[in-house]
Design a protein around this motif. Structure first.
Motif, PDB file in Angstrom:
ATOM      1  N   ALA A 245      -2.800   5.161   3.112  1.00 10.72           N
ATOM      2  CA  ALA A 245      -1.380   4.735   2.350  1.00 10.72           C
ATOM      3  C   ALA A 245      -1.590   4.020   1.305  1.00 10.72           C
ATOM      4  O   ALA A 245      -1.059   4.274   0.022  1.00 10.72           O
ATOM      5  CB  ALA A 245      -0.449   4.349   3.065  1.00 10.72           C
ATOM      6  N   ALA A 246      -2.362   2.967   1.556  1.00 13.92           N
ATOM      7  CA  ALA A 246      -2.378   1.853   0.210  1.00 13.92           C
ATOM      8  C   ALA A 246      -3.296   2.666  -0.894  1.00 13.92           C
ATOM      9  O   ALA A 246      -2.940   2.404  -2.082  1.00 13.92           O
ATOM     10  CB  ALA A 246      -3.350   0.794   0.966  1.00 13.92           C
ATOM     11  N   VAL A 247      -3.980   3.376  -0.586  1.00 18.63           N
ATOM     12  CA  VAL A 247      -5.158   4.071  -1.402  1.00 18.63           C
ATOM     13  C   VAL A 247      -4.194   5.095  -2.624  1.00 18.63           C
ATOM     14  O   VAL A 247      -4.202   5.053  -3.718  1.00 18.63           O
ATOM     15  CB  VAL A 247      -6.204   4.730  -1.161  1.00 18.63           C
ATOM     16  CG1 VAL A 247      -6.719   5.683  -2.327  1.00 18.63           C
ATOM     17  CG2 VAL A 247      -7.299   3.710  -0.276  1.00 18.63           C
ATOM     18  N   ILE A 248      -3.164   5.846  -1.798  1.00 24.06           N
ATOM     19  CA  ILE A 248      -2.501   6.641  -2.313  1.00 24.06           C
ATOM     20  C   ILE A 248      -1.545   5.921  -3.216  1.00 24.06           C
ATOM     21  O   ILE A 248      -1.220   6.109  -4.332  1.00 24.06           O
ATOM     22  CB  ILE A 248      -1.553   7.582  -1.379  1.00 24.06           C
ATOM     23  CG1 ILE A 248      -2.629   8.460  -0.591  1.00 24.06           C
ATOM     24  CG2 ILE A 248      -0.433   8.258  -2.004  1.00 24.06           C
ATOM     25  CD1 ILE A 248      -1.942   9.070   0.524  1.00 24.06           C
ATOM     26  N   ILE A 249      -0.765   4.897  -2.938  1.00 24.50           N
ATOM     27  CA  ILE A 249       0.097   4.133  -3.669  1.00 24.50           C
ATOM     28  C   ILE A 249      -0.632   3.404  -4.677  1.00 24.50           C
ATOM     29  O   ILE A 249      -0.115   3.763  -5.990  1.00 24.50           O
ATOM     30  CB  ILE A 249       0.660   3.034  -2.956  1.00 24.50           C
ATOM     31  CG1 ILE A 249       1.832   3.696  -1.760  1.00 24.50           C
ATOM     32  CG2 ILE A 249       1.692   2.072  -3.701  1.00 24.50           C
ATOM     33  CD1 ILE A 249       2.223   2.753  -0.645  1.00 24.50           C
ATOM     34  N   ILE A 250      -1.910   2.771  -4.712  1.00 23.75           N
ATOM     35  CA  ILE A 250      -2.138   2.233  -5.662  1.00 23.75           C
ATOM     36  C   ILE A 250      -2.929   3.308  -6.620  1.00 23.75           C
ATOM     37  O   ILE A 250      -2.730   2.801  -8.015  1.00 23.75           O
ATOM     38  CB  ILE A 250      -3.299   1.354  -5.056  1.00 23.75           C
ATOM     39  CG1 ILE A 250      -3.036   0.055  -4.336  1.00 23.75           C
ATOM     40  CG2 ILE A 250      -4.426   0.735  -6.276  1.00 23.75           C
ATOM     41  CD1 ILE A 250      -4.090  -0.586  -3.344  1.00 23.75           C
TER      42      ILE A 250
END
Length: 269
Positions: A245-250
């Motif tokens: 989820a963090a990778v998608i947002i970043i």
């Protein structure tokens, strides 16, 4: 109906006390194919011939170490009372996200030392990374690991899978979701997508960021099926889902932010 299920032997070759496992062979095959593809594209994009060979000399060992550290960190309850097992990597216990973090940090430092654009190199390498992941998951298949929860044989047959996959998913008296296969196929589709994006001539960095988004979307949902997930310390949060989820947002944020810049070259420039 009863079936006689014989799992595949995870050991490819035994040389005295040394056992060469299919897992290692398959991972090595993925690395070699990734290297060949990246080197060929690098030449077309004007990078020195030896650039990826030099990078891999550092990235491979550092990635393995980081993959192990990542795994041990989130299994610290076990390793804190069994410190002698921390270095026992041959018993299993590495995490792809840890390996990717190690590889990316290594590449950033490497590119600065060589005065090469990290984003250019990352774009070139992105399809190679994801096809190596697609191949590498078959190492998990040979080890009968990284599978999902229990299912019936009829469920697996309904997916029109060949018998050798169905039989390999029979573990300790039960059949399981072949999550290795789900992720391998998702990564293969991602490989094709990234090759097509090269023709779109996106801004530098966007192919690599697209890789992060694509892989993370698939990993987020597939991780929810797995039975061997790492958890965020004492919570019910799966680490791989949190990281995905963090990778998608970043990645989305970086694409939007970098699109506001007018001096970023395009992939084919």
């Amino acid at each position: 109906m009863l079936y006689h299920v014989q799992p595949l032997n995870p050991v490819a070759l035994e040389l005295g006390p040394l056992s060469i496992r299919w897992y290692g062979i398959i991972i090595a095959l993925g690395i070699v194919i990734a290297y060949i593809l990246a080197t060929r594209e690098g030449k077309r994009r004007g990078l020195p011939d030896e650039i990826f060979a030099d990078l891999l000399l550092w990235a491979i060992p550092i990635s393995i170490i980081c993959a192990r550290i990542y795994y041990v960190l989130f299994e610290w309850d076990y390793y804190s009372v069994n410190p002698g097992k921390i270095i026992a990597i041959w018993e299993g216990g590495i995490a792809i996200h840890g390996a990717l973090i190690g590889a990316i940090v290594t590449a950033v430092v490497f590119c600065r030392k060589r005065n090469i654009s990290f984003w250019k190199l990352a774009d070139i390498a992105a399809p190679s990374i994801i096809i190596a992941q697609a191949i590498g998951r078959w190492g998990n298949f040979m080890n009968q690991e990284a599978h999902g929860g229990p299912v019936t044989r009829e469920f697996l047959e309904g997916l029109h899978l060949p018998d050798f996959i169905i039989n390999q998913m029979y573990i300790n008296g039960s059949y399981y979701h072949p999550t290795f296969l789900y992720e391998s196929l998702w990564s293969l589709l991602g490989f094709i997508l990234l090759l097509l994006l090269r023709r779109v001539n996106l801004k530098q960095g966007e192919i690599f960021l697209a890789y992060g988004i694509w892989y993370s979307i698939g990993r987020y949902f597939i991780e929810g099926l797995r039975t061997d997930s790492l958890y965020f310390f004492d919570t019910d949060i799966r680490v791989a889902q949190l990281v995905s989820a963090a990778v998608i947002i970043i990645s989305l944020a970086l694409i939007i932010f970098r699109r506001t810049k007018h001096n970023i070259p395009h992939y084919l420039d």
